[in-house]
Write a protein that holds these residues in place. Sequence first.
Motif, PDB file in Angstrom:
ATOM      1  N   SER B  29       0.812  -1.216   0.000  1.00 20.26           N
ATOM      2  CA  SER B  29       0.000   0.000   0.000  1.00 20.26           C
ATOM      3  C   SER B  29       0.844   1.263   0.000  1.00 20.26           C
ATOM      4  O   SER B  29       0.297   2.366   0.005  1.00 20.26           O
ATOM      5  CB  SER B  29      -0.933  -0.020   1.200  1.00 20.26           C
ATOM      6  OG  SER B  29      -0.223  -0.357   2.358  1.00 20.26           O
ATOM      7  N   ILE B 298     -12.452  -0.533   5.577  1.00 27.26           N
ATOM      8  CA  ILE B 298     -11.919   0.147   4.396  1.00 27.26           C
ATOM      9  C   ILE B 298     -10.402   0.274   4.503  1.00 27.26           C
ATOM     10  O   ILE B 298      -9.661  -0.054   3.575  1.00 27.26           O
ATOM     11  CB  ILE B 298     -12.519   1.561   4.253  1.00 27.26           C
ATOM     12  CG1 ILE B 298     -14.018   1.489   3.988  1.00 27.26           C
ATOM     13  CG2 ILE B 298     -11.825   2.336   3.150  1.00 27.26           C
ATOM     14  CD1 ILE B 298     -14.703   2.837   4.062  1.00 27.26           C
ATOM     15  N   VAL B 301      -8.701  -2.960   3.945  1.00 23.99           N
ATOM     16  CA  VAL B 301      -8.731  -3.404   2.542  1.00 23.99           C
ATOM     17  C   VAL B 301      -7.786  -2.552   1.692  1.00 23.99           C
ATOM     18  O   VAL B 301      -7.080  -3.076   0.835  1.00 23.99           O
ATOM     19  CB  VAL B 301     -10.174  -3.376   1.983  1.00 23.99           C
ATOM     20  CG1 VAL B 301     -10.187  -3.669   0.500  1.00 23.99           C
ATOM     21  CG2 VAL B 301     -11.026  -4.397   2.705  1.00 23.99           C
ATOM     22  N   ILE B 302      -7.760  -1.244   1.946  1.00 24.88           N
ATOM     23  CA  ILE B 302      -6.796  -0.407   1.226  1.00 24.88           C
ATOM     24  C   ILE B 302      -5.392  -0.942   1.477  1.00 24.88           C
ATOM     25  O   ILE B 302      -4.544  -0.975   0.593  1.00 24.88           O
ATOM     26  CB  ILE B 302      -6.853   1.056   1.695  1.00 24.88           C
ATOM     27  CG1 ILE B 302      -8.208   1.670   1.407  1.00 24.88           C
ATOM     28  CG2 ILE B 302      -5.775   1.897   1.010  1.00 24.88           C
ATOM     29  CD1 ILE B 302      -8.337   3.077   1.945  1.00 24.88           C
ATOM     30  N   GLY B 320      -2.946   1.940   5.283  1.00 22.81           N
ATOM     31  CA  GLY B 320      -4.317   2.190   4.827  1.00 22.81           C
ATOM     32  C   GLY B 320      -4.996   3.252   5.682  1.00 22.81           C
ATOM     33  O   GLY B 320      -5.678   4.142   5.170  1.00 22.81           O
ATOM     34  N   LEU B 349      -9.827   7.439  -2.955  1.00 20.22           N
ATOM     35  CA  LEU B 349      -9.715   6.042  -2.527  1.00 20.22           C
ATOM     36  C   LEU B 349      -9.473   5.139  -3.722  1.00 20.22           C
ATOM     37  O   LEU B 349      -8.563   4.304  -3.737  1.00 20.22           O
ATOM     38  CB  LEU B 349     -11.003   5.585  -1.841  1.00 20.22           C
ATOM     39  CG  LEU B 349     -11.211   6.020  -0.411  1.00 20.22           C
ATOM     40  CD1 LEU B 349     -12.454   5.354   0.150  1.00 20.22           C
ATOM     41  CD2 LEU B 349      -9.997   5.624   0.400  1.00 20.22           C
ATOM     42  N   VAL B 353      -6.013   2.921  -4.494  1.00 18.97           N
ATOM     43  CA  VAL B 353      -5.921   1.461  -4.594  1.00 18.97           C
ATOM     44  C   VAL B 353      -5.583   1.015  -6.008  1.00 18.97           C
ATOM     45  O   VAL B 353      -4.817   0.068  -6.209  1.00 18.97           O
ATOM     46  CB  VAL B 353      -7.191   0.742  -4.085  1.00 18.97           C
ATOM     47  CG1 VAL B 353      -7.272   0.790  -2.581  1.00 18.97           C
ATOM     48  CG2 VAL B 353      -8.432   1.306  -4.696  1.00 18.97           C
TER      49      VAL B 353
ATOM     50  N   ILE C 137     -14.169  -2.589  -2.449  1.00 17.98           N
ATOM     51  CA  ILE C 137     -13.485  -1.290  -2.403  1.00 17.98           C
ATOM     52  C   ILE C 137     -13.853  -0.435  -3.615  1.00 17.98           C
ATOM     53  O   ILE C 137     -13.998   0.786  -3.516  1.00 17.98           O
ATOM     54  CB  ILE C 137     -11.949  -1.507  -2.267  1.00 17.98           C
ATOM     55  CG1 ILE C 137     -11.251  -0.222  -1.819  1.00 17.98           C
ATOM     56  CG2 ILE C 137     -11.326  -2.017  -3.523  1.00 17.98           C
ATOM     57  CD1 ILE C 137     -11.232  -0.104  -0.339  1.00 17.98           C
ATOM     58  N   LEU C 140     -17.327   0.798  -3.035  1.00 21.08           N
ATOM     59  CA  LEU C 140     -17.283   1.742  -1.919  1.00 21.08           C
ATOM     60  C   LEU C 140     -16.936   3.129  -2.429  1.00 21.08           C
ATOM     61  O   LEU C 140     -17.508   4.138  -2.018  1.00 21.08           O
ATOM     62  CB  LEU C 140     -16.224   1.293  -0.923  1.00 21.08           C
ATOM     63  CG  LEU C 140     -16.093   2.206   0.256  1.00 21.08           C
ATOM     64  CD1 LEU C 140     -17.139   1.864   1.290  1.00 21.08           C
ATOM     65  CD2 LEU C 140     -14.724   2.121   0.855  1.00 21.08           C
TER      66      LEU C 140
END
Lengths: 286, 367, 367, 272, 272
Positions: B29, B298, B301-302, B320, B349, B353, C137, C140
């Motif tokens: 990330s 969130i 997951v990021i 994240g 966002l 990602v 994601i 989202l």
Amino acid sequence: TDIVVVAHGQANDPFWSVVKNGVEYAAQRTGAHVEYRSPETFDMVAMSQLIDAAVNQHPDGLVVSIPDADALGPSIERAVAAGIPVISINAGSDVSKKLGALLHVGQDEKDAGMKAGEKLREMGGKKGICINQEVGNVSLDQRCAGFAEGFGGNVKVLPTSSDPTEVEAKVRAALEADPEIDTVMALNASVAGEPAVAAVKALGRVGAVRVATFDLSAGFLESVAQGDATFAIDQQQFLQGYLPVDFLALYAEYGLMPGGNVPSGPNLITQDKAAQVVELSAKGIR
Amino acid sequence: MPVDTPLTDERIRTESWIARLMKRPELGSIAGLILVTVFFLITANSAMFTLSGIMNFLSPAAQLGILAIGAAMLMIGGEFDLSIGSMVAFAGMIFGALVVNLGLPLIVAIPLTLAFAALVGVVNGQLTIRTGLPSFIVTLAFLFILRGLTLVGLKALTGGSTQLRGLREATAQDMLAPLFSGEAFKGLFAALARSGVIDTFPNGTPKVPGIPVEILWFVGLALAATWVLLRTPAGNWVFASGGDANAAANAGVPVRKVKTALFMFTAVCAALLAIMQVMDAGSTDARRGFQKEFEGIIAAVIGGCLLTGGYGSAIGAFFGSIIFGMVVIGLTYTQIDQDWFQVFLGGMLLLAVVFNNVIRKRVTGER
Amino acid sequence: MPVDTPLTDERIRTESWIARLMKRPELGSIAGLILVTVFFLITANSAMFTLSGIMNFLSPAAQLGILAIGAAMLMIGGEFDLSIGSMVAFAGMIFGALVVNLGLPLIVAIPLTLAFAALVGVVNGQLTIRTGLPSFIVTLAFLFILRGLTLVGLKALTGGSTQLRGLREATAQDMLAPLFSGEAFKGLFAALARSGVIDTFPNGTPKVPGIPVEILWFVGLALAATWVLLRTPAGNWVFASGGDANAAANAGVPVRKVKTALFMFTAVCAALLAIMQVMDAGSTDARRGFQKEFEGIIAAVIGGCLLTGGYGSAIGAFFGSIIFGMVVIGLTYTQIDQDWFQVFLGGMLLLAVVFNNVIRKRVTGER
Amino acid sequence: MMQDSKFHHGEAATTAPIIRLEEIRKHFGNVIALNGVTFDVRPGECHCLLGDNGAGKSTFIKTMSGVLKPTEGRILIDGQETSFSGPRDAQDAGIATVFQDLAMIPLMSVTRNFFMGREPTKGRGLFKRFDHRRANEICVEEMRKMGINLRGPDQAVGTLSGGERQTVAIARAVHFGARVLILDEPTSALGVRQTSNVLSTIDRVRRQGVGVVFISHNVRHALAVGDRFTVLNRGQTLGTAVRGQISAAELQDLMAGGQELAELEGSLGGTI
Amino acid sequence: MMQDSKFHHGEAATTAPIIRLEEIRKHFGNVIALNGVTFDVRPGECHCLLGDNGAGKSTFIKTMSGVLKPTEGRILIDGQETSFSGPRDAQDAGIATVFQDLAMIPLMSVTRNFFMGREPTKGRGLFKRFDHRRANEICVEEMRKMGINLRGPDQAVGTLSGGERQTVAIARAVHFGARVLILDEPTSALGVRQTSNVLSTIDRVRRQGVGVVFISHNVRHALAVGDRFTVLNRGQTLGTAVRGQISAAELQDLMAGGQELAELEGSLGGTI
Ligand SMILES: Nc1ncnc2c1ncn2[C@@H]1O[C@H](COP(=O)(O)OP(=O)(O)OP(=O)(O)O)[C@@H](O)[C@H]1O
Ligand SMILES: Nc1ncnc2c1ncn2[C@@H]1O[C@H](COP(=O)(O)OP(=O)(O)OP(=O)(O)O)[C@@H](O)[C@H]1O
Ligand SMILES: [Mg+2]
Ligand SMILES: [Mg+2]
């Protein structure tokens, strides 16, 4: 001049979008550069962080609402310590001075609720429900609490989501389950007020059940004008956005500042006045 | 996982160190973080990257991160906890009641609050395991139940209000308070301010009085969680339980215990955050932590956690959270109108990602 | 799936028809529905189960159900769409703009709105498929983006307000309006009222003027989705794509097309709901559909869909929506203090799914 | 085909069984998978479990290794009646299993899979930690013994070839197998070299007194290492034969459930 | 061991290949799985692909069936260069595959798996629907042909035994195999009866002019049905032999990558 407004209501909240329109109108008129910021939900911790972020940019003026003096106090005091003139709006008239704000524009939610409650009791209300579409949002809870106090006690809070269909169904359910309910207080005109009117209509009890709401929406005002609903409480929140920005701009330029708090409401919009307000409400000014 | 086999296999190509780094879930990330930082360096007011500006966005990031690390561990272990947002409010209420209404000192109130949270974690875990229902639905029930209990409890404690106040006064004199609220290294920062290294207010106090304690907790938790995941047997069990609970159980991993422990850990993280928030704010209300479960997931997951379990890292959740916190606060420093906030949040966002992913694929030569 | 092999295998025990029914994912949630119904029959005011009371809770249930069926199909196909709640607001705004600001008739405005939604579905689908990121994601991001665009759009359309109105006037005369708003079978209900079969107001009009159209759409969609899932090749592809996208692709299922189509379907369901809500309410605002994505997923999961994909049913989502709708509205008919609403909601949800599960295991003799 | 192998074959029949299962029945809903199976393993013997596809072999050994609870029947360890509440119980009793589905986590590395549930540690107290270096060494070494040269012990199991993955499962079970080693079709995906390694490994551990349960569809493999042969058919035992009392062809007939084989005997030299 | 089988063996060498892959290379990140492999299949022949575990067989046939895109190399169908954008492309070119991991959906019924992607329909227009009755009949019948009596075609594949599941995959590929049938270790989990059925099925479809690619670790199975034998080792071709030119022992040596086998030759009669 740079002015930052940090409020606890979201930009898509009908009430606060009017405040924001007032802010923008003032910015346009005074030529000040104004930014409006708010947390994504009713979140005092996030809001204090937004105030901190504003202070970091050292604006020429800061406008804040204070629904929770404990949580927001330190951040506001920090702004004052940094030499930023602060005006509080909407909630927090009682603590505004203590935290170092220059003045307060607006009106306490609880007082507004009380005024509405008293009026509805005068009209003959005996048993009421208060539709709260965001239980736990302190400023909404205070509206209900004020209403209950003014109304004289026999009030139940009806918690709902902000889905109009659900509100309508729940109001119908409440009215059917307890036929003695004669008063419905909504905390938001479009999300709760309009569906409540629809529910009363569907049950064929227009007139027998009085519906009132906080804030305005064009649809609700039309119902008021037609006599389907009783009144709407207007805080004239446009002023809560407009005046502080105007004051702070003047303060930055000439050092001028009124000497006391400015009460912006409440103002009950009843059948006789409703028609005039509809258009303004549809434009987001009332 | 250090490898010390001699790489003299003709079936292996040499690989750049960047490629090797990017393959690790915990570092994937970083690309997104760099992108977001560059974006704000260009668009935001320069105040954002002053010391006080950095603390200002790191502090919400850290608060989110404390939840996100818990959520990430649990997600790696193959489960969800949707009740952590409500747990923040619930634990805040319990803590408030213990401190304000019962007048207990922190040394009793904090362990009790954490124990309460852990208990809810056990209930969540046992219900999930015993019924075989998805944890999504079980913890969802607790999302509602805990939030509702908070409301009822607050009203009972305050005699009708949904806001409990007076916590700052009640805890101000406690010896443990500095561990959970305020800033650390105040002396150091004051000295730095005197010597002019950091900015001060007109009255001479430093603009940044210290490092907010939540940031230290955040970093500490991230390191501890990473240690557990990568360096201990328990970490191996977490990955195994999330990767395939059946296979793990067949291979002898105590899957039920692992999952229950993870539910407890997640709940305790939420309670820890609640304690810090409540002590910092001096008050608590029924809407605290609203939707934080969502933000925690969130951030995880990021940071590269898979929703299906078995893959992810605590360090990923760390980055994240910083990405998410930076985007949320960063807007305040830009000229963008608040009406566009959500469009901007969603766009950033997605960009972060996707960028991450593109870079990782490019570098590691996947597909 | 009718089986016509002779069951003369000594390796098979006979099984009761209840056991066979309960094994089907589409019927598993019936036990929960019965439990909830019995609970309210006992505790709630008798007004709840009058004709008008039933319509009253079925109408929100149907609206939720239209979303839930879309969400369930997509979940069976192995993906999530978190943007459907925002899509309700966004599509409402688009529809409002077409009808009020552009003055288009419904026959043009409705297909255009649905097409817009489908387009967003395609974007969601393609982004998910091409980047390989989890749909959680990606959608989202669109949850935020669509919600934000709705606000910006509404303000632009109304000159500053977050509410767009005048839809009832604009559509009242349209021939298509009865298909999407108001009640169906009005004549029948009026006749029934005259003959005294159903209750009337003092002025003679029936208390229930007809069946709200959303209920008909809800039932129709549930049947159509069930038909597709169980009786068509496309349904087989949906199950396969969700069960194991890799294996399905290897076996020749056009997984990408299936998933994109499902994203489109889900978005179109949300837009359909938006059109009905907007026409019924006569206005739309920036908060419509808030958190509905969540409720849709809840209803689908109560109805037996697996979050991991590949298992579930549209009929399950149908019952799940009714359970959820009944619990949400039902408490208002009881004497329970409304402060306990969330506790009650969570408790009932948990009870319904656990009961479901226990009954199913008992009956089918699993484990 | 009946020449004796070079392997040592224990005098199994004389010692007491380590584990004995009696009259095991297992139902899945309306499916009857096992309908009364009795089976035991003695120390130092290799007991082959044979049978047609779907006969119930895997279901049976899952019962033996604690994964499934039998619907009816008794499990005796060293003559003591026990019940396993999970696979860990069986492991604690010294039973290691290679499942037909291997019980591997695709996203995890070879080493992490190898030691899953039984990680070697170093340090103590708070600093007690997974000893990756030693784990990697053991893992690479055990795999090499089975005839697989790993590229690296941190490769994800999901990216291994079918045979490599199976070898990890076997190497793991052999490494941890204490008293009983259960192998459910361990050689199905293996190459010739790996297969011969597995067969000689079975021989090696048997010699150390471990009881081996070996499931295979390959008559030749079974005959090469088996001491006793139990044949299952449609969830029931057809009987047990001792090494030397049964010919390959007879065994193959039994395994096919007595049904006719397609015509290709000639080309396969009698056994498949 | 070199007696000829009863099977018919086509004059494969004379006809033009249906599919030909040239100099295929495949890298996964830093892993080199294939390093230049050339292979073709002619109509009516059974071309065996042999090799050690991890040699790259599955990777190669995945390239052939459109699942993987080669890093380098050409694919020719009927002499025309093509590239597959996915497995569906390969299927449309008449290639049906049994993958080593079977490509089955555990939660779905046997019938639904069997027809996945190629469902039979009845009715037309809006009423066009999955013909479950016919699908069930075909499925049960095809499985019976392979030697498996299903309890019911609506049993979930995840609850089938290993061999039953593999049989579903084979029956499916055979049913839909048009020009080329690829079988990646199809008999690994099968019983003797099922194995002999599969081998005779290979013979049957070959006779119909279908080209078969057969991967196996069992030298005897390969020799029984193969016309040509290509051996892979560590991602490279070791060469191709034609039926009759190579002995079982030689082939087994090649498959083991030339390395020593553990000592159990005797008991296995030379081949494993
Ligand atoms: N969970 C389950 N539910 C229903 N049936 C099952 C389940 N597990 C196994 N079966 C059935 O029980 C029978 C025995 O299965 P098992 O896996 O034990 O066979 P097996 O002897 O190992 O066969 P193979 O040689 O093919 O591996 C099979 O017919 C299978 O379909
Ligand atoms: N996705 C992947 N990433 C990394 N390495 C891979 C991947 N897929 C396969 N490999 C490696 O490539 C090599 C060849 O694998 P492949 O599955 O083709 O072998 P195989 O010949 O089919 O072996 P087996 O006989 O055991 O099935 C193996 O060493 C494997 O570890
Ligand atoms: Mg088996
Ligand atoms: Mg392979």
